[in-house]
Scaffold this motif. Structure first.
Motif, mmCIF file in Angstrom:
data_model
loop_
_atom_site.group_PDB
_atom_site.id
_atom_site.type_symbol
_atom_site.label_atom_id
_atom_site.label_comp_id
_atom_site.label_asym_id
_atom_site.label_seq_id
_atom_site.Cartn_x
_atom_site.Cartn_y
_atom_site.Cartn_z
ATOM 1 N N GLU A 56 -0.683 -0.763 -3.583
ATOM 2 C CA GLU A 56 0.096 -1.923 -3.088
ATOM 3 C C GLU A 56 1.447 -1.449 -2.567
ATOM 4 O OE1 GLU A 56 -0.567 -5.245 -2.973
ATOM 5 O OE2 GLU A 56 -2.573 -4.298 -3.647
ATOM 6 N N THR A 57 2.159 -0.549 -3.269
ATOM 7 C CA THR A 57 3.350 0.075 -2.350
ATOM 8 C C THR A 57 3.101 0.630 -0.927
ATOM 9 O OG1 THR A 57 4.349 0.780 -4.286
ATOM 10 C CG2 THR A 57 5.198 1.725 -2.515
ATOM 11 N N GLU A 91 2.412 -2.260 1.491
ATOM 12 C CA GLU A 91 3.643 -2.785 1.799
ATOM 13 C C GLU A 91 4.516 -1.905 2.834
ATOM 14 O OE1 GLU A 91 5.896 -3.253 -1.926
ATOM 15 O OE2 GLU A 91 4.358 -4.880 -2.645
#
Length: 447
Positions: free
Chosen positions: A203-204, A207
C-alpha cells in the motif's frame, strides 16, 4: 437440468440436515476457513458415484445443508465435448472456491476419473485425488493424491491408503491425516497476521508511485537526489518533466527512475530507516558470481550482460547488511533463491533462476514457506548478436496472504504496478533470477 426421479433423492437434496457420520471436530491441519461437506457427500454417494451417468445428469441443482448449518450448492454438468460429467458440492459462503469438491466421471463408461478439492480460497491450489490401478480386490485400488499449486504439482501420486469410493465420503481432515507424512499441508495454513507488514508495504508503494516518472538510466543517489546511473550527473527539472507522460500533471514529482533505479528506490526505503541514507550507486555495479566462458567474456562489459543480476544481488545484500549491522557480500548473504520444491518444473538454473512461466507457483511456495520477504527479479533472455543471455530488466514481487487465506502478488517494475498475469504473459519466454529482501515492519518503510 431434469427433475429428480425419486422421492428419496428429492428429500435428500432439500434443505434437510445432512448430519456427517464422522463426528470428530475439525483438525488443526485443515486450512482455516475450510467448510466440510462429508455428510452431504455420504448421503449422495450412491446417486453420484455409482449410478448410471444418465441418472446423475437427471439430478437438478439444489441447495443442501451440512449438519444443519452450512449451505452447499449441489450441481451436475457435462463437458462441452460430452465426454465427462462433473458433480460439484460448493459452500455458499466460503472465500473463493475453498471447500468445493468436484467429482469427475467418464460419461460413457461411468468410471470415476478423479476428485478435485479446493482446500484454500485460491482456485489455483487444488488437491487432485485419482483412482489407483485396478486390482484383484478393492484394496488393490488405492487412491493417489496430487497437490497442485498454480499448475505445478508440489507432490504427486501420494498413496492415500483407502479406495477411491471411500475417499468420496471422507471428511477432508481424514484425507489430510492419512497423507500427513508425505504432503506438506502446513503450506496451506498461512496466518494472515504474519503478512500484514507485506500488505502495508504494498500500500505504501502504491501511494508513492505518483512521485516517480520513468526515465531511462534514472535513479536516486545515496543522498536521495535524482541522478543518472551511468554518469552520476543530476537530473534536471527539464529532464524529469520531459519524461512525464502526455496529459499528466507534475504534482509531487520527485525524480525519474528506470527499472534498476526503481528497485534501488524500493530497497533504499527499507534500508534508510536503519542507516539514515541510501545505497551508493557505484557499490551496486560490482561483479558477482556468474558464468565465465569464452563466449561471454568478450562481451561482459561491452554489452553489460550481467548488470541486472549484479544490481539485484548487491541491493539484497545491502538490506541484509543493514539489518545485521555488519557487511554481507552477495556471496555469503544468502539472498539468492534456489529452492526446487516442484519436481515437474524446469527448476532452478544456476545464476539464471526460474522460468517466468513457472513464477507464480514459486511465489506461492516462497510466501508460504518463508513469508515476510519480497523479491527482486533479474529478467534475462538470450538476445543480441551473437546470441547471449543478458539480464536486461528488473521487477519486484510482493507475495502475501490476507486474513482469509487468499493469496496475492503485487508486481512492480519501472515505477509502475503490473498485474501478475500480464507480467507472466509478457515475459513467458524469459527467465527470472530471484533474490530475497526482508520486508520492513509497518512504519519503517520509507521509499
Amino acid at each position: 437440468m431434469k427433475r429428480l426421479h425419486t422421492r428419496s433423492i428429492a428429500a435428500l437434496l432439500c434443505l434437510g440436515a445432512a448430519i456427517s457420520v464422522y463426528a470428530s471436530p475439525p483438525s488443526a491441519a485443515v486450512p482455516s476457513g475450510f467448510v466440510e461437506s462429508a455428510g452431504i457427500r455420504t448421503k449422495m454417494a450412491e446417486s453420484c458415484l455409482s449410478a448410471d451417468p444418465s441418472s446423475v445428469l437427471g439430478l437438478k441443482d439444489e441447495l443442501c445443508m451440512e449438519s444443519g448449518v452450512h449451505p452447499f450448492s449441489f450441481s451436475v454438468s457435462q463437458s462441452a465435448d460430452r465426454s465427462t460429467l462433473e458433480v460439484s458440492f460448493s459452500p455458499l459462503y466460503a472465500s473463493g472456491r475453498q471447500g468445493t469438491w468436484i467429482l469427475e466421471r467418464d460419461l460413457r463408461s461411468g468410471e470415476p476419473l478423479g476428485i478435485v478439492v479446493y482446500p484454500v480460497p485460491d482456485p489455483e491450489v487444488k488437491v487432485i485425488i485419482a483412482p489407483g490401478a485396478a486390482g484383484r480386490t478393492e484394496n488393490d485400488s488405492i487412491s493417489r493424491l496430487t497437490l497442485e499449486i498454480h499448475g505445478l504439482p508440489l507432490v504427486r501420486d501420494i498413496p492415500v491408503g483407502i479406495p477411491f469410493s471411500s475417499v468420496f465420503t471422507r471428511p477432508f481432515e481424514h484425507i489430510v491425516s492419512l497423507t500427513a507424512s508425505a504432503v506438506p499441508w502446513h503450506l496451506l495454513r498461512p496466518v494472515g497476521a504474519d503478512y500484514r507488514d507485506m500488505a502495508s508495504a504494498v500500500e505504501t508503494l502504491r501511494e508513492r508511485l505518483p512521485s516517480l516518472v520513468y526515465l531511462d538510466d534514472g535513479a536516486f543517489d545515496h543522498d536521495g537526489n535524482p541522478v543518472f546511473i551511468a554518469s552520476g550527473e543530476p537530473q534536471t527539472p527539464a529532464d524529469i518533466l520531459k519524461a512525464l507522460p502526455e496529459g499528466s500533471l507534475p504534482g509531487a514529482l520527485e525524480g525519474g527512475v528506470n527499472c534498476s533505479g526503481f528497485a534501488k528506490w524500493v530497497v533504499d526505503g527499507a534500508i534508510k530507516p536503519i542507516t539514515g541514507s541510501n545505497t551508493r550507486i557505484d557499490a551496486l555495479k560490482g561483479e558477482t558470481s556468474s558464468p565465465k566462458t569464452h563466449f561471454t567474456e568478450p562481451f561482459r562489459d561491452s554489452r553489460d550482460l550481467y548488470f541486472g543480476l549484479n544490481w539485484t544481488r548487491h541491493l539484497a545484500s545491502a538490506a541484509v547488511s543493514a539489518r545485521l549491522r555488519r557487511t554481507k557480500l552477495p556471496s555469503n548473504s544468502g539472498v539468492d533463491v534456489t529452492v526446487e520444491p516442484f519436481s515437474a518444473s524446469s527448476g532452478y538454473q544456476e545464476a539464471v533462476g526460474y522460468k517466468v512461466s513457472e513464477l507464480m507457483p514459486y511465489l506461492y511456495y516462497l510466501a508460504a514457506s518463508e513469508g515476510g520477504h519480497f523479491y527482486l527479479g533479474a529478467i534475462s533472455r538470450e538476445r543480441g548478436e551473437p546470441l547471449l543471455r543478458q539480464y536486461h530488466h528488473i521487477a519486484l514481487f510482493f507475495p502475501w496472504f490476507d486474513d482469509a487465506g487468499a493469496f496475492h502478488v503485487a508486481v512492480f517494475e519501472s515505477a509502475l504496478e503490473t498485474p501478475p498475469e500480464k507480467f507472466v504473459s509478457a515475459n513467458s519466454d524469459a527467465w527470472v533470477h530471484l533474490v530475497r529482501v526482508r520486508v520492513p515492519q509497518t512504519g519503517y518503510f520509507w521509499p
